[in-house]
Structure formats: structure tokens, C-alpha cells
Write a protein that holds these residues in place. Structure first.
Motif, short mmCIF file in Angstrom:
data_model
loop_
_atom_site.label_atom_id
_atom_site.label_comp_id
_atom_site.label_asym_id
_atom_site.label_seq_id
_atom_site.Cartn_x
_atom_site.Cartn_y
_atom_site.Cartn_z
N UNK A 170 -24.63 85.94 18.73
CA UNK A 170 -25.29 84.87 19.45
C UNK A 170 -24.76 84.84 20.89
N UNK A 171 -25.64 84.69 21.84
CA UNK A 171 -25.27 84.77 23.25
C UNK A 171 -24.69 83.44 23.77
N UNK A 172 -24.05 83.53 24.92
CA UNK A 172 -23.51 82.33 25.57
C UNK A 172 -24.65 81.35 25.84
N UNK A 173 -25.77 81.86 26.34
CA UNK A 173 -26.91 81.01 26.66
C UNK A 173 -27.42 80.26 25.44
N UNK A 174 -27.49 80.94 24.32
CA UNK A 174 -27.95 80.31 23.08
C UNK A 174 -27.00 79.20 22.66
N UNK A 175 -25.70 79.46 22.79
CA UNK A 175 -24.71 78.44 22.43
C UNK A 175 -24.80 77.23 23.35
N UNK A 176 -24.96 77.49 24.66
CA UNK A 176 -25.09 76.38 25.61
C UNK A 176 -26.29 75.51 25.21
N UNK A 177 -27.41 76.17 24.91
CA UNK A 177 -28.62 75.43 24.52
C UNK A 177 -28.37 74.62 23.25
N UNK A 178 -27.72 75.21 22.25
CA UNK A 178 -27.47 74.50 20.99
C UNK A 178 -26.59 73.27 21.20
N UNK A 179 -25.51 73.44 21.97
CA UNK A 179 -24.62 72.30 22.22
C UNK A 179 -25.32 71.22 23.07
N UNK A 180 -26.13 71.66 24.04
CA UNK A 180 -26.86 70.71 24.87
C UNK A 180 -27.86 69.92 24.02
N UNK A 181 -28.60 70.63 23.19
CA UNK A 181 -29.59 69.97 22.33
C UNK A 181 -28.92 69.04 21.31
N UNK A 182 -27.73 69.39 20.86
CA UNK A 182 -26.99 68.53 19.92
C UNK A 182 -26.66 67.18 20.55
N UNK A 183 -26.54 67.17 21.87
CA UNK A 183 -26.28 65.92 22.60
C UNK A 183 -27.58 65.23 23.01
N UNK A 184 -28.72 65.83 22.65
CA UNK A 184 -30.03 65.30 23.02
C UNK A 184 -30.21 65.22 24.53
N UNK A 185 -29.66 66.21 25.22
CA UNK A 185 -29.80 66.27 26.68
C UNK A 185 -30.86 67.29 27.03
N UNK A 186 -31.59 67.02 28.09
CA UNK A 186 -32.51 68.00 28.64
C UNK A 186 -31.72 68.96 29.52
N UNK A 187 -32.35 70.04 29.91
CA UNK A 187 -31.71 70.96 30.85
C UNK A 187 -31.42 70.22 32.16
N UNK A 188 -32.31 69.36 32.55
CA UNK A 188 -32.12 68.58 33.77
C UNK A 188 -30.92 67.65 33.66
N UNK A 189 -30.73 67.03 32.48
CA UNK A 189 -29.57 66.16 32.26
C UNK A 189 -28.26 66.93 32.47
N UNK A 190 -28.18 68.11 31.84
CA UNK A 190 -26.97 68.93 31.97
C UNK A 190 -26.79 69.39 33.40
N UNK A 191 -27.88 69.81 34.02
CA UNK A 191 -27.81 70.27 35.41
C UNK A 191 -27.26 69.18 36.33
N UNK A 192 -27.74 67.96 36.13
CA UNK A 192 -27.29 66.84 36.96
C UNK A 192 -25.79 66.59 36.76
N UNK A 193 -25.34 66.68 35.54
CA UNK A 193 -23.91 66.46 35.25
C UNK A 193 -23.03 67.56 35.86
N UNK A 194 -23.62 68.75 36.02
CA UNK A 194 -22.88 69.89 36.55
C UNK A 194 -23.08 70.08 38.05
N UNK A 195 -23.90 69.23 38.64
CA UNK A 195 -24.23 69.32 40.06
C UNK A 195 -24.84 70.69 40.38
N UNK A 196 -25.83 71.06 39.54
CA UNK A 196 -26.55 72.30 39.74
C UNK A 196 -28.03 72.03 39.48
N UNK A 197 -28.82 73.06 39.35
CA UNK A 197 -30.25 72.88 39.16
C UNK A 197 -30.67 73.14 37.72
N UNK A 198 -31.81 72.61 37.36
CA UNK A 198 -32.38 72.85 36.04
C UNK A 198 -32.67 74.34 35.87
#
Length: 125
Positions: A1-29
Motif C-alpha cells: 500500500x502506498x503512502x498516498x493511499x495511507x494518507x487518504x485512509x487516515x484522512x477519510x477516517x477523520x471525515x476530512x476532505x482533501x481541502x480540510x487537510x490542505x488547510x491544516x497543512x497550509x498547502x493546496x488541495x
């Protein structure tokens, strides 16, 4: 399983959108999308920030037990385990070199300014 897949799984487990995570990281969707689709591999600094925001250990994002297969305490295919992490090193190496060069330039300028200052003080004295 790739890093990207893991990031997506953990993000979705928190019910966050890509935009939510991007905002928290001060980056873009788009950055998050590219990571999750394995178009980009995050450098170590961004990967660490992602792990902190998702409240997981960074090793949970990197760990891929399927690429390290032990048999009688030996690696069956050690090269696949090594190659898995090589892109991360290559991704951050140019950034690291660029940072070192910028620091060297700043140090050189500082030394030049100090030398001129010392020179002018010696002329006055």
C-alpha cells in the motif's frame, strides 16, 4: 500500500476532505490530491506535518510490510524494500542542497560585511 493511499485512509477516517487537510497543512488541495494519487511523494517535512495533523506515527504512513519479506531471518527481496523509500530521499535531496547553498550564500555575504566593517574600523583607529 502506498503512502498516498495511507494518507487518504487516515484522512477519510477523520471525515476530512482533501481541502480540510490542505488547510491544516497550509498547502493546496491539489497537493493533497497529488500525494493521495501517488503523483507526488511528500518530502520528509511535509510527511511529518501530515502525520501530526492526522495524529498518526510517521512510520504508519511509511510502513509497507508487503515489501519486506523475511524468511529464516533474511530478506528475500531487500532491493524492493530499499527502492520503496528512495523517492523520498531523492525528493528532498534537491531541496536540502538548495537550502545549504542559500545558507552558504548568506554566510558569505555576512563575512564580507563583517570584513568591510573591521576594515573601516581599523582605518579609523
Amino acid at each position: 500500500m502506498s503512502i498516498g493511499t495511507r494518507v487518504r485512509q487516515y484522512r477519510e477516517a477523520k471525515n476530512w476532505s482533501q481541502e480540510d487537510l490542505a488547510m491544516r497543512l497550509d498547502t493546496t488541495q491539489t497537493t493533497i490530491s497529488n500525494i493521495e494519487s501517488d503523483k507526488n511523494i511528500p518530502n520528509s517535512l511535509l510527511l511529518n506535518k501530515i502525520a501530526q495533523e492526522l495524529e498518526v506515527d510517521i512510520n504508519d504512513l511509511l510502513d509497507d510490510k508487503s515489501n519486506v519479506i523475511f524468511s529464516n531471518n533474511e530478506f528475500k527481496d531487500s532491493s524492493s524494500a530499499i527502492h520503496q523509500y528512495r523517492p523520498i530521499i531523492n525528493m528532498q535531496s534537491p531541496e536540502l542542497i538548495e537550502s545549504i547553498l542559500k545558507n552558504q550564500e548568506q554566510l558569505t555575504k555576512l563575512i564580507e560585511v563583517q570584513s568591510k566593517l573591521i576594515e573601516s574600523l581599523l582605518k579609523k583607529g
